[in-house]
Design a protein around this motif. Sequence first.
Motif: not given
Length: 190
Positions: A183-189
């Motif tokens: 959910a963090h804008p700088d991370l992609t699951s």
Amino acid sequence: YSAQQRHVEARAALELALATKPGYVPALYNLGLLEEEFSHWDQARALFRQILEIDPGYSDAMVRLANNQLITDSSDPLVDLMKKALISKTTSHDQREALNFALGKVHDDTGDYTKAFTYYQQANFAGSTRAGEYFAGKHETLITELLEAFPLPLAIAANTDRPVFICGMFRSGSTLLAQMLGAHPDLTSA
């Protein structure tokens, strides 16, 4: 979608499949798994029971039902259904393993520990033939090599494309952590 933790899209796709073909067992089963993922036990059990009305030999639904509820009576019709599936010629090796674990759990629930132990033994034997013999030394070497390959503490750099692996036992919170980080804008699951 489910494998990517995209549950809204997964539910929509499964519901579309069921609207297109009501009673489609793979969609019912995967929707049941999705309900389990969110601890919607009553809805999951209803879907697994619906599957057994359509296909009384669908052992995966039997196993899910046995594992997500307390069964206190060994004369429960589900127990007989699982025992019949266990001896069916159409039941695969992996399905027999899962059925044996589920029957072990059921007999553990009912307090018949001797029968439970027998089923667990059969399940473990089936698992060992599938997974191969376990060698503690070989496994220890693998773990040591993994620890040496990724020494702690790991250097964490900002603005990197390096993956972060989240590992955990079942029901330990690893999926929740992955969702929170995703959910963090700088991370992609992934």
